[in-house]
Enzyme design. Structure first.
Site, mmCIF file in Angstrom:
data_model
loop_
_atom_site.group_PDB
_atom_site.id
_atom_site.type_symbol
_atom_site.label_atom_id
_atom_site.label_comp_id
_atom_site.label_asym_id
_atom_site.label_seq_id
_atom_site.Cartn_x
_atom_site.Cartn_y
_atom_site.Cartn_z
ATOM 1 N N ILE A 1 27.626 22.394 -9.549
ATOM 2 C CA ILE A 1 26.854 21.643 -8.548
ATOM 3 C C ILE A 1 27.623 20.383 -8.162
ATOM 4 O O ILE A 1 27.669 19.994 -6.992
ATOM 5 C CB ILE A 1 25.455 21.286 -9.106
ATOM 6 C CG1 ILE A 1 24.662 22.561 -9.394
ATOM 7 C CG2 ILE A 1 24.702 20.397 -8.138
ATOM 8 C CD1 ILE A 1 23.374 22.332 -10.168
ATOM 9 N N GLN A 2 28.263 19.746 -9.179
ATOM 10 C CA GLN A 2 29.037 18.525 -8.914
ATOM 11 C C GLN A 2 30.100 18.792 -7.855
ATOM 12 O O GLN A 2 30.277 18.012 -6.905
ATOM 13 C CB GLN A 2 29.720 18.045 -10.213
ATOM 14 C CG GLN A 2 28.797 17.488 -11.284
ATOM 15 C CD GLN A 2 28.245 18.521 -12.265
ATOM 16 O OE1 GLN A 2 28.008 19.673 -11.926
ATOM 17 N NE2 GLN A 2 28.009 18.072 -13.495
ATOM 18 N N PHE B 1 30.445 28.687 -13.343
ATOM 19 C CA PHE B 1 30.399 27.492 -14.192
ATOM 20 C C PHE B 1 31.108 27.832 -15.492
ATOM 21 O O PHE B 1 30.582 28.552 -16.338
ATOM 22 C CB PHE B 1 28.952 27.039 -14.443
ATOM 23 C CG PHE B 1 28.876 25.703 -15.135
ATOM 24 C CD1 PHE B 1 29.435 24.569 -14.553
ATOM 25 C CD2 PHE B 1 28.270 25.575 -16.376
ATOM 26 C CE1 PHE B 1 29.391 23.333 -15.192
ATOM 27 C CE2 PHE B 1 28.216 24.347 -17.027
ATOM 28 C CZ PHE B 1 28.780 23.222 -16.432
ATOM 29 N N ARG C 1 27.614 33.342 -11.048
ATOM 30 C CA ARG C 1 26.202 33.157 -11.417
ATOM 31 C C ARG C 1 25.390 32.981 -10.146
ATOM 32 O O ARG C 1 25.942 32.697 -9.080
ATOM 33 C CB ARG C 1 26.036 31.914 -12.303
ATOM 34 C CG ARG C 1 26.409 30.613 -11.613
ATOM 35 C CD ARG C 1 26.014 29.374 -12.427
ATOM 36 N NE ARG C 1 26.463 28.147 -11.759
ATOM 37 C CZ ARG C 1 26.202 26.920 -12.186
ATOM 38 N NH1 ARG C 1 25.526 26.725 -13.297
ATOM 39 N NH2 ARG C 1 26.641 25.867 -11.521
ATOM 40 N N LYS D 1 0.852 -1.191 0.000
ATOM 41 C CA LYS D 1 0.000 0.000 0.000
ATOM 42 C C LYS D 1 0.886 1.238 0.000
ATOM 43 O O LYS D 1 1.920 1.261 0.661
ATOM 44 C CB LYS D 1 -0.850 -0.016 1.279
ATOM 45 C CG LYS D 1 -2.115 0.796 1.209
ATOM 46 C CD LYS D 1 -3.256 0.007 0.610
ATOM 47 C CE LYS D 1 -4.618 0.585 0.893
ATOM 48 N NZ LYS D 1 -5.678 -0.143 0.194
ATOM 49 N N THR E 1 -4.409 -5.339 1.455
ATOM 50 C CA THR E 1 -3.642 -4.088 1.583
ATOM 51 C C THR E 1 -4.384 -3.104 2.495
ATOM 52 O O THR E 1 -3.768 -2.274 3.154
ATOM 53 C CB THR E 1 -3.339 -3.448 0.212
ATOM 54 O OG1 THR E 1 -4.551 -3.033 -0.400
ATOM 55 C CG2 THR E 1 -2.576 -4.392 -0.690
ATOM 56 N N ASP E 2 -5.688 -3.233 2.586
ATOM 57 C CA ASP E 2 -6.449 -2.390 3.520
ATOM 58 C C ASP E 2 -6.084 -2.726 4.971
ATOM 59 O O ASP E 2 -6.022 -1.847 5.828
ATOM 60 C CB ASP E 2 -7.954 -2.584 3.285
ATOM 61 C CG ASP E 2 -8.773 -1.613 4.113
ATOM 62 O OD1 ASP E 2 -8.618 -0.391 3.903
ATOM 63 O OD2 ASP E 2 -9.525 -2.055 5.004
ATOM 64 N N ASN F 1 18.978 21.357 -11.016
ATOM 65 C CA ASN F 1 19.474 22.707 -11.246
ATOM 66 C C ASN F 1 18.322 23.640 -11.634
ATOM 67 O O ASN F 1 17.721 23.488 -12.689
ATOM 68 C CB ASN F 1 20.527 22.669 -12.366
ATOM 69 C CG ASN F 1 21.205 24.001 -12.559
ATOM 70 O OD1 ASN F 1 20.814 25.005 -11.968
ATOM 71 N ND2 ASN F 1 22.237 24.016 -13.391
#
Ligand SMILES: O=c1[nH]c(=O)c2[nH]c(=O)[nH]c2[nH]1
Length: 327
Positions: A262-263, A197, A214, A27, A87-88, A289
């Site tokens: 970012i890396q 960058f 930036r 569920k 699943t209930d 990004n």
């Protein structure tokens, strides 16, 4: 390899003794809101964070469950439901667990609930549970002339939600944790200067201009694992790492670092987290990004005007390990 229930997309390996390793069912989106759960305290103070305590006055979690076991095969092959836990029923079990277990973390709630499933239904071989926090902030209100947190009234927050996933398997009379990941999703951070960058491949397909400085707007999900499952997936939180401290390390490193990409940034965040918390084995990222598009400089020469970035968005995924810290 079967992919099992997890909000993290983790794969736990061959979970069942059956020759149909993908067989599992469960569920999704079982919401459990518990009031006055046990507070979570920071185990140590770190320079990057002033986090002391998560009060857990209103603790919401969105749970996903999946069950594995050979005994469920006949539900498929013979239409015989005699072994089927509806699943209930799973949903009812998870909801009631919310009041039975004295948890202060999603991880603790999930691991105890998983063990509960294995106790209640002896034919289940493995339980996978994943949970994502539904976050609420205490609302500041006026009390006797001062602005203070209400303590009884909360507003929902859509970002910075802790999460966890566990898999617990029956092993003879014991219950064994075979997978545990802790994390935080949707940390959104925008830095208006101090990111660059440049130096990327320039060829006939390149249109992006190099940027010495930036704005960098990122959406970050961070997940981490412990050297020992018990340190994270336990009601005892004496070695637990609160997601708030991870979030604050990410923000501090982002603030400090003149990042080249970012890396570059996520690698440094990962190293800092592993340095602060020796009980952690590795740190994984998924970043998105969302750097804003520049419209024009402000007339006063000080600021700039930006607008939303256009589709499509870039992403990065990476895992930093203790071997990286040694280098
Ligand atoms: O930090 C970034 N990494 C990239 O790989 C990339 N690619 C891109 O177009 N912009 C960015 N920014």
């Amino acid at each position: 390899m079967p992919s099992t229930a997890s909000l993290h997309g983790q794969v736990t390996g061959n979970a069942s003794s059956t020759d149909r390793p993908t067989m599992h069912y469960g569920k999704k989106d079982v919401f459990v809101y518990r009031t006055y759960a046990k507070p979570l305290k920071a185990n140590k103070q770190i320079p990057e964070s002033n986090f002391q305590e998560r009060k857990n006055t209103l603790f919401g979690v969105d749970v996903q469950v999946a069950l594995h076991g050979e005994a469920f095969l006949k539900n498929y092959t013979d239409g015989d439901n005699s072994t089927c836990v509806a699943t209930d029923t799973m949903r009812n079990y998870i909801e009631l667990s919310g009041g039975k277990i004295e948890y202060s973390t999603i991880d603790g709630f999930l691991v105890e609930t998983a063990k509960g499933f294995l106790k209640q239904w002896p034919h289940i071989e493995q339980v996978d549970l994943a949970g994502q926090s539904v976050e609420f902030d205490d609302v500041p209100v006026e009390k006797n002339g001062k602005i203070e947190n209400s303590g009884i009234m909360f507003r929902p927050r859509k970002t910075e939600r802790p999460r966890a996933s566990v898999s617990v398997r029956r092993n003879g009379d014991n219950f064994e944790i075979v997978n545990h990941v802790s994390g935080i999703t949707d940390i959104h951070l925008m830095k208006i200067t101090g990111s660059s960058f440049k130096g990327f491949i320039q060829d006939e397909y390149t249109k992006l201009p190099e940027k010495e400085d930036r704005n960098l707007f990122i959406y970050v999900d961070i997940d981490w694992t412990y050297n020992n499952f018990e340190d994270g997936a336990n009601l005892d939180t004496s070695n637990y790492v609160p997601a708030e401290q991870i979030r604050d390390i990410a923000a501090t490193v982002f603030h400090e670092l003149n990042d080249q990409s970012i890396q570059h940034l996520v690698y440094q965040i990962g190293l800092r987290i592993l340095e602060r918390f020796p009980q952690l084995k590795d740190v994984s990222y998924y970043t998105n990004n969302r750097t804003l598009s520049e419209v024009a400089p402000a007339d006063n020469g000080k600021g700039k005007v930006y607008t939303e970035p256009t589709l499509p968005y870039g992403f990065q995924a990476f895992t930093v390990t203790r071997d990286d810290l040694k280098k």
